[in-house]
Design a protein around this motif. Structure first.
Motif, PDB file in Angstrom:
ATOM      1  N   PRO A  42       0.833  -1.194   0.000  1.00  0.00           N
ATOM      2  CA  PRO A  42       0.000   0.000   0.000  1.00  0.00           C
ATOM      3  C   PRO A  42       0.875   1.253   0.000  1.00  0.00           C
ATOM      4  N   CYS A  43       0.578   2.142  -0.926  1.00  0.00           N
ATOM      5  CA  CYS A  43       1.295   3.405  -1.047  1.00  0.00           C
ATOM      6  C   CYS A  43       0.271   4.526  -0.923  1.00  0.00           C
ATOM      7  N   PHE A  44       0.614   5.502  -0.129  1.00  0.00           N
ATOM      8  CA  PHE A  44      -0.263   6.654   0.053  1.00  0.00           C
ATOM      9  C   PHE A  44       0.415   7.843  -0.600  1.00  0.00           C
ATOM     10  N   CYS A  45      -0.299   8.460  -1.524  1.00  0.00           N
ATOM     11  CA  CYS A  45       0.247   9.567  -2.299  1.00  0.00           C
ATOM     12  C   CYS A  45      -0.435  10.866  -1.905  1.00  0.00           C
ATOM     13  N   TYR A  46       0.355  11.922  -1.865  1.00  0.00           N
ATOM     14  CA  TYR A  46      -0.174  13.255  -1.663  1.00  0.00           C
ATOM     15  C   TYR A  46      -0.067  13.965  -3.000  1.00  0.00           C
ATOM     16  N   LYS A  47      -1.200  14.315  -3.573  1.00  0.00           N
ATOM     17  CA  LYS A  47      -1.255  14.935  -4.898  1.00  0.00           C
ATOM     18  C   LYS A  47      -0.391  14.157  -5.892  1.00  0.00           C
ATOM     19  N   LYS A  48      -0.579  12.840  -5.910  1.00  0.00           N
ATOM     20  CA  LYS A  48       0.055  11.906  -6.847  1.00  0.00           C
ATOM     21  C   LYS A  48       1.547  11.671  -6.611  1.00  0.00           C
ATOM     22  N   LYS A  49       2.090  12.177  -5.496  1.00  0.00           N
ATOM     23  CA  LYS A  49       3.492  11.914  -5.160  1.00  0.00           C
ATOM     24  C   LYS A  49       3.532  10.960  -3.966  1.00  0.00           C
ATOM     25  N   ALA A  50       4.293   9.878  -4.087  1.00  0.00           N
ATOM     26  CA  ALA A  50       4.398   8.900  -3.008  1.00  0.00           C
ATOM     27  C   ALA A  50       4.845   9.597  -1.725  1.00  0.00           C
ATOM     28  N   PHE A  51       4.138   9.298  -0.652  1.00  0.00           N
ATOM     29  CA  PHE A  51       4.323   9.985   0.630  1.00  0.00           C
ATOM     30  C   PHE A  51       4.737   8.975   1.702  1.00  0.00           C
ATOM     31  N   VAL A  52       3.927   7.945   1.905  1.00  0.00           N
ATOM     32  CA  VAL A  52       4.265   6.867   2.844  1.00  0.00           C
ATOM     33  C   VAL A  52       3.785   5.530   2.284  1.00  0.00           C
ATOM     34  N   TYR A  53       4.416   4.463   2.769  1.00  0.00           N
ATOM     35  CA  TYR A  53       4.037   3.090   2.437  1.00  0.00           C
ATOM     36  C   TYR A  53       3.778   2.351   3.742  1.00  0.00           C
ATOM     37  N   LEU A  54       2.981   1.292   3.665  1.00  0.00           N
ATOM     38  CA  LEU A  54       2.806   0.375   4.790  1.00  0.00           C
ATOM     39  C   LEU A  54       3.401  -0.970   4.407  1.00  0.00           C
ATOM     40  N   TRP A  55       4.048  -1.602   5.356  1.00  0.00           N
ATOM     41  CA  TRP A  55       4.629  -2.917   5.102  1.00  0.00           C
ATOM     42  C   TRP A  55       4.802  -3.647   6.411  1.00  0.00           C
ATOM     43  N   VAL A  56       5.134  -4.938   6.319  1.00  0.00           N
ATOM     44  CA  VAL A  56       5.395  -5.770   7.503  1.00  0.00           C
ATOM     45  C   VAL A  56       6.829  -6.267   7.400  1.00  0.00           C
ATOM     46  N   ASP A  57       7.600  -6.030   8.447  1.00  0.00           N
ATOM     47  CA  ASP A  57       8.997  -6.452   8.490  1.00  0.00           C
ATOM     48  C   ASP A  57       9.080  -7.968   8.397  1.00  0.00           C
ATOM     49  N   LYS A  58       9.897  -8.468   7.488  1.00  0.00           N
ATOM     50  CA  LYS A  58       9.961  -9.918   7.286  1.00  0.00           C
ATOM     51  C   LYS A  58      10.644 -10.643   8.441  1.00  0.00           C
ATOM     52  N   ASN A  59      11.462  -9.944   9.230  1.00  0.00           N
ATOM     53  CA  ASN A  59      12.124 -10.586  10.361  1.00  0.00           C
ATOM     54  C   ASN A  59      11.289 -10.530  11.636  1.00  0.00           C
ATOM     55  N   THR A  60      10.810  -9.332  11.982  1.00  0.00           N
ATOM     56  CA  THR A  60      10.056  -9.180  13.231  1.00  0.00           C
ATOM     57  C   THR A  60       8.578  -9.484  13.059  1.00  0.00           C
ATOM     58  N   LYS A  61       8.101  -9.484  11.798  1.00  0.00           N
ATOM     59  CA  LYS A  61       6.677  -9.709  11.470  1.00  0.00           C
ATOM     60  C   LYS A  61       5.782  -8.593  11.987  1.00  0.00           C
ATOM     61  N   GLU A  62       6.366  -7.425  12.270  1.00  0.00           N
ATOM     62  CA  GLU A  62       5.583  -6.289  12.751  1.00  0.00           C
ATOM     63  C   GLU A  62       5.447  -5.224  11.668  1.00  0.00           C
ATOM     64  N   PRO A  63       4.317  -4.523  11.660  1.00  0.00           N
ATOM     65  CA  PRO A  63       4.084  -3.480  10.660  1.00  0.00           C
ATOM     66  C   PRO A  63       5.003  -2.274  10.860  1.00  0.00           C
ATOM     67  N   TYR A  64       5.193  -1.555   9.772  1.00  0.00           N
ATOM     68  CA  TYR A  64       5.871  -0.275   9.865  1.00  0.00           C
ATOM     69  C   TYR A  64       5.365   0.657   8.782  1.00  0.00           C
ATOM     70  N   ILE A  65       5.592   1.941   9.012  1.00  0.00           N
ATOM     71  CA  ILE A  65       5.283   2.976   8.032  1.00  0.00           C
ATOM     72  C   ILE A  65       6.611   3.450   7.474  1.00  0.00           C
ATOM     73  N   LEU A  66       6.717   3.455   6.160  1.00  0.00           N
ATOM     74  CA  LEU A  66       7.918   3.943   5.498  1.00  0.00           C
ATOM     75  C   LEU A  66       7.641   5.356   4.992  1.00  0.00           C
ATOM     76  N   PHE A  67       8.425   6.308   5.468  1.00  0.00           N
ATOM     77  CA  PHE A  67       8.302   7.703   5.049  1.00  0.00           C
ATOM     78  C   PHE A  67       9.262   7.939   3.893  1.00  0.00           C
ATOM     79  N   VAL A  68       8.733   8.275   2.736  1.00  0.00           N
ATOM     80  CA  VAL A  68       9.555   8.458   1.538  1.00  0.00           C
ATOM     81  C   VAL A  68      10.609   9.542   1.767  1.00  0.00           C
ATOM     82  N   GLU A  69      10.236  10.646   2.356  1.00  0.00           N
ATOM     83  CA  GLU A  69      11.182  11.744   2.623  1.00  0.00           C
ATOM     84  C   GLU A  69      11.675  11.700   4.074  1.00  0.00           C
ATOM     85  N   GLY A  70      11.846  10.508   4.597  1.00  0.00           N
ATOM     86  CA  GLY A  70      12.259  10.338   5.987  1.00  0.00           C
ATOM     87  C   GLY A  70      13.565  11.003   6.339  1.00  0.00           C
ATOM     88  N   ALA A  71      14.497  11.089   5.406  1.00  0.00           N
ATOM     89  CA  ALA A  71      15.791  11.719   5.675  1.00  0.00           C
ATOM     90  C   ALA A  71      15.629  13.191   6.037  1.00  0.00           C
TER      91      ALA A  71
END
Length: 116
Positions: A42-71
């Motif tokens: 799942p990708c969430f876009c703000y005005k058609k630009k990728a903003f955040v993604y949702l995923w599940v860590d393959k090692n811990t099996k826990e969800p996380y939010i990936l911030f595209v501009e996290g840096a």
């Protein structure tokens, strides 16, 4: 069922409920946010630009939010790992989501897009 819905409903609890709650929190942040699927997640876009993604860590099996501009975000709970641009926020699916803290972080990330 859409491809977006299938991602959530194919997960086991407690991840399913957690991911659905995260989806709801993200979508409520701004009327210009739209959900799509990119790279199979799942990708969430703000005005058609990728903003955040949702995923599940393959090692811990826990969800996380990936911030595209996290840096460009400074928050002690954001992890860069080996990523140069993106950062993640891990979410424990068995405790209450800190909705206010998450909303504040999402708004800070959205502000980066609003200023462009």
């Amino acid at each position: 069922m859409t491809q977006n819905d299938a991602f959530y409903f194919n997960k086991q609890e407690p991840n399913k409920g957690c991911l659905l709650a995260l989806r709801d929190i993200i979508l409520k942040q701004d009327g210009n946010i739209a959900e799509t699927t990119k790279y199979g997640m799942p990708c969430f876009c703000y005005k058609k630009k990728a903003f955040v993604y949702l995923w599940v860590d393959k090692n811990t099996k826990e969800p996380y939010i990936l911030f595209v501009e996290g840096a460009r975000l400074n928050h002690p709970e954001l992890e860069a790992g080996k990523r140069s641009r993106m950062k993640i926020l891990r979410v424990n699916p068995v405790i209450d989501i800190p909705a206010q803290k998450l909303a504040s972080l999402l708004q800070r990330a959205l502000d980066l897009y609003r200023k462009e």
